[in-house]
Design a protein around this motif. Structure first.
Motif, PDB file in Angstrom:
ATOM      1  N   UNK A  38       0.824  -1.207   0.000  1.00 49.49           N
ATOM      2  CA  UNK A  38       0.000   0.000   0.000  1.00 49.49           C
ATOM      3  C   UNK A  38       0.861   1.261   0.000  1.00 49.49           C
ATOM      4  N   UNK A  39       1.960   1.254   0.737  1.00 57.81           N
ATOM      5  CA  UNK A  39       2.880   2.399   0.720  1.00 57.81           C
ATOM      6  C   UNK A  39       3.444   2.617  -0.677  1.00 57.81           C
ATOM      7  N   UNK A  40       3.777   1.528  -1.358  1.00 59.65           N
ATOM      8  CA  UNK A  40       4.322   1.632  -2.712  1.00 59.65           C
ATOM      9  C   UNK A  40       3.269   2.181  -3.665  1.00 59.65           C
ATOM     10  N   UNK A  41       2.036   1.713  -3.550  1.00 58.32           N
ATOM     11  CA  UNK A  41       0.959   2.216  -4.408  1.00 58.32           C
ATOM     12  C   UNK A  41       0.722   3.699  -4.159  1.00 58.32           C
ATOM     13  N   UNK A  42       0.759   4.113  -2.889  1.00 57.94           N
ATOM     14  CA  UNK A  42       0.579   5.527  -2.563  1.00 57.94           C
ATOM     15  C   UNK A  42       1.696   6.356  -3.177  1.00 57.94           C
ATOM     16  N   UNK A  43       2.925   5.874  -3.079  1.00 53.80           N
ATOM     17  CA  UNK A  43       4.062   6.582  -3.672  1.00 53.80           C
ATOM     18  C   UNK A  43       3.881   6.729  -5.177  1.00 53.80           C
ATOM     19  N   UNK A  44       3.445   5.642  -5.844  1.00 53.95           N
ATOM     20  CA  UNK A  44       3.240   5.703  -7.291  1.00 53.95           C
ATOM     21  C   UNK A  44       2.128   6.683  -7.654  1.00 53.95           C
ATOM     22  N   UNK A  45       1.042   6.683  -6.884  1.00 57.24           N
ATOM     23  CA  UNK A  45      -0.049   7.624  -7.151  1.00 57.24           C
ATOM     24  C   UNK A  45       0.425   9.067  -7.009  1.00 57.24           C
ATOM     25  N   UNK A  46       1.205   9.330  -5.971  1.00 60.29           N
ATOM     26  CA  UNK A  46       1.722  10.689  -5.770  1.00 60.29           C
ATOM     27  C   UNK A  46       2.695  11.081  -6.885  1.00 60.29           C
ATOM     28  N   UNK A  48       2.681   9.900  -9.996  1.00 60.32           N
ATOM     29  CA  UNK A  48       1.882  10.131 -11.222  1.00 60.32           C
ATOM     30  C   UNK A  48       1.199  11.493 -11.178  1.00 60.32           C
ATOM     31  N   UNK A  49       0.695  11.862 -10.000  1.00 58.08           N
ATOM     32  CA  UNK A  49       0.042  13.157  -9.853  1.00 58.08           C
ATOM     33  C   UNK A  49       1.034  14.283 -10.091  1.00 58.08           C
ATOM     34  N   UNK A  50       2.234  14.137  -9.562  1.00 56.60           N
ATOM     35  CA  UNK A  50       3.256  15.162  -9.764  1.00 56.60           C
ATOM     36  C   UNK A  50       3.647  15.247 -11.240  1.00 56.60           C
ATOM     37  N   UNK A  51       3.739  14.114 -11.925  1.00 55.83           N
ATOM     38  CA  UNK A  51       4.062  14.116 -13.355  1.00 55.83           C
ATOM     39  C   UNK A  51       2.963  14.837 -14.132  1.00 55.83           C
ATOM     40  N   UNK A  52       1.696  14.583 -13.779  1.00 55.82           N
ATOM     41  CA  UNK A  52       0.589  15.264 -14.459  1.00 55.82           C
ATOM     42  C   UNK A  52       0.670  16.777 -14.259  1.00 55.82           C
ATOM     43  N   UNK A  53       0.980  17.183 -13.029  1.00 54.68           N
ATOM     44  CA  UNK A  53       1.098  18.621 -12.757  1.00 54.68           C
ATOM     45  C   UNK A  53       2.237  19.244 -13.556  1.00 54.68           C
ATOM     46  N   UNK A  54       3.354  18.556 -13.608  1.00 58.10           N
ATOM     47  CA  UNK A  54       4.491  19.084 -14.366  1.00 58.10           C
ATOM     48  C   UNK A  54       4.203  19.128 -15.860  1.00 58.10           C
ATOM     49  N   UNK A  55       3.512  18.107 -16.379  1.00 53.98           N
ATOM     50  CA  UNK A  55       3.136  18.111 -17.795  1.00 53.98           C
ATOM     51  C   UNK A  55       2.188  19.264 -18.094  1.00 53.98           C
ATOM     52  N   UNK A  56       1.249  19.528 -17.193  1.00 53.73           N
ATOM     53  CA  UNK A  56       0.320  20.648 -17.380  1.00 53.73           C
ATOM     54  C   UNK A  56       1.080  21.967 -17.363  1.00 53.73           C
ATOM     55  N   UNK A  57       2.062  22.081 -16.493  1.00 46.55           N
ATOM     56  CA  UNK A  57       2.860  23.307 -16.440  1.00 46.55           C
ATOM     57  C   UNK A  57       3.674  23.476 -17.715  1.00 46.55           C
ATOM     58  N   UNK A  58       4.236  22.391 -18.231  1.00 50.27           N
ATOM     59  CA  UNK A  58       4.986  22.453 -19.493  1.00 50.27           C
ATOM     60  C   UNK A  58       4.056  22.883 -20.623  1.00 50.27           C
TER      61      UNK A  58
END
Length: 65
Positions: A38-46, A48-58
């Motif tokens: 569950x910790x690993x899944x949470x890390x991956x979700x976070x 992915x969310x950060x990647x989406x935010x960075x892609x939106x900023x780009x």
């Protein structure tokens, strides 16, 4: 002999304790594995969310250009 009598009287009572200890250990190990997963899944979700935010900023910065 005294040793065989002692083991004959003690061993039957020790079996349930050993089984209970083994069961507790296995459940504890399973819960630790689940927590790790569950910790690993949470890390991956976070991540992915950060990647989406960075892609939106780009995308926003490219549109401004």
């Amino acid at each position: 002999s005294a040793h065989s009598e002692w083991y004959a009287s003690m061993l039957p009572g020790m079996i349930p304790v050993a089984l209970l200890g083994s069961a507790v250990y296995l459940v504890s190990s399973g819960l630790q594995l689940l927590q790790s997963q569950l910790d690993h899944e949470k890390f991956l979700d976070e991540a992915r969310d950060q990647v989406r935010q960075l892609e939106a900023e780009v995308d926003r910065l490219q549109e401004e250009r």
